[in-house]
Design a protein around this motif. Structure first.
Motif, PDB file in Angstrom:
ATOM      1  N   LEU A 192      -1.267   4.785   6.390  1.00 10.57           N
ATOM      2  CA  LEU A 192      -1.600   6.037   5.710  1.00 10.57           C
ATOM      3  C   LEU A 192      -2.169   5.774   4.316  1.00 10.57           C
ATOM      4  O   LEU A 192      -3.133   6.410   3.897  1.00 10.57           O
ATOM      5  CB  LEU A 192      -0.361   6.929   5.618  1.00 10.57           C
ATOM      6  N   ASN A 193      -1.563   4.828   3.594  1.00 11.86           N
ATOM      7  CA  ASN A 193      -2.066   4.516   2.257  1.00 11.86           C
ATOM      8  C   ASN A 193      -3.470   3.914   2.314  1.00 11.86           C
ATOM      9  O   ASN A 193      -4.325   4.230   1.485  1.00 11.86           O
ATOM     10  CB  ASN A 193      -1.108   3.564   1.545  1.00 11.86           C
ATOM     11  N   ALA A 194      -3.717   3.040   3.303  1.00 18.69           N
ATOM     12  CA  ALA A 194      -5.053   2.461   3.445  1.00 18.69           C
ATOM     13  C   ALA A 194      -6.071   3.538   3.798  1.00 18.69           C
ATOM     14  O   ALA A 194      -7.192   3.559   3.265  1.00 18.69           O
ATOM     15  CB  ALA A 194      -5.034   1.371   4.519  1.00 18.69           C
ATOM     16  N   HIS A 195      -5.694   4.445   4.701  1.00 23.74           N
ATOM     17  CA  HIS A 195      -6.575   5.555   5.093  1.00 23.74           C
ATOM     18  C   HIS A 195      -6.927   6.408   3.883  1.00 23.74           C
ATOM     19  O   HIS A 195      -8.103   6.739   3.660  1.00 23.74           O
ATOM     20  CB  HIS A 195      -5.866   6.377   6.169  1.00 23.74           C
ATOM     21  N   ARG A 196      -5.934   6.750   3.079  1.00 23.01           N
ATOM     22  CA  ARG A 196      -6.184   7.608   1.910  1.00 23.01           C
ATOM     23  C   ARG A 196      -6.999   6.861   0.852  1.00 23.01           C
ATOM     24  O   ARG A 196      -7.830   7.465   0.164  1.00 23.01           O
ATOM     25  CB  ARG A 196      -4.852   8.089   1.343  1.00 23.01           C
TER      26      ARG A 196
END
Length: 284
Positions: A192-196
């Motif tokens: 999720l952090n990489a996506h954001r």
């Protein structure tokens, strides 16, 4: 209703004169969020990411609503399905919604650029894990103006009481960032952090990627590759993601593969040097 604890907690907090707030992980709860937005006054809610340097993610980010209706039926669907991990409930002094949001604004960003991530305070699993490992005396700096919280910890409902609600600076070394993360959850949080990060910093290339690949599958493949190579540092993962987005057809060249007897550090340093060399050569 799975358990009446949340209703008992809400009734008790209201009897004490406190205001009830819903911290909503709205990314997967858009119907509930829209229902609340349509039935709340403007002063009764705030998007946490709005008016910050990650405002571009506001629509997918958490919202905090004040719930002023006794026996509020708008959240029955949430309370009936806590396993959806939609967020948590908290009580604050009347009128302290903005103080609560400001408190979490100061705790949103973990690390320094370029190795930053978002702290998912709105995820009840993150809250539950932090409160499980924090000493009670550390609750105030973590919870801020929150008087009490009610949350699903994965198996049942729990409540926690802050011994000294108020406004506190962020500690130099926040204890809540040292809590252990179960492996499956750590993997999801990293994804999720990489996506954001890609949405916020490399949106154009990330959107273009969707013409050739499913972005979620591609991102999971990149993270799996980083694990296989032992590239566990944030700077290494950031380098891998950015260079993969810039590669032809979003696929890395063969020289990126690890060589026999090459350690993760040696592998990263070699590829980093070669990439800098070829990019510098292209600019000449």
């Amino acid at each position: 209703m799975i358990d009446s604890l949340p209703h008992r907690w809400i009734t008790e907090q209201r009897r004490f004169g406190h205001e009830i707030c819903l911290v909503l992980n709205s990314e997967n709860e858009r119907d509930t969020r829209q229902l609340l937005l349509n039935s709340c006054q403007l002063e009764q809610y705030l998007g946490v990411y709005s008016a910050t340097n990650i405002a571009a993610l506001a629509d997918a980010g958490p919202f905090i609503f004040t719930l002023d209706q006794p026996g509020d039926r708008r959240i029955d669907e949430l309370l009936d399905h806590p396993q959806r991990n939609w967020g948590w409930l908290t009580s604050v002094p009347k009128g302290d919604l903005r103080k609560l949001v400001s408190h979490w604004h100061e705790r949103l960003i973990i690390g320094t650029r370029p190795q930053q991530a978002l702290y998912r305070f709105h995820d009840n699993r993150v809250l539950a894990r932090a409160l499980e490992h924090l000493p009670v005396e550390a609750y105030p700096a973590y919870l801020g103006p929150a008087i009490s919280v009610c949350f699903w910890n994965g198996t049942d409902w729990k409540t926690a009481l802050s011994p000294a609600p108020g406004t506190y600076p962020v500690p130099d070394d926040p204890l809540w960032l040292r809590t252990p993360i179960p492996h499956p959850q750590a993997t999801e949080i990293r994804r999720l952090n990489a996506h954001r990060y890609l949405l916020a910093e490399h949106l154009r290339a990330y959107v273009k990627l969707a013409d050739l690949h499913d972005p979620d599958t591609w991102l999971c493949d990149r993270l799996a590759l980083a694990d296989a190579w032992g590239w566990l540092e944030p700077a290494q993962l950031e380098f891998l993601l950015i260079q993969s987005l810039q590669a032809p057809a979003f696929t890395l060249a063969p020289h990126w593969q690890v060589r026999p007897d090459e350690s993760p550090t040696e592998h990263f340093e070699r590829v980093h040097r070669e990439t800098e060399f070829w990019q510098r050569d292209d600019r000449i």
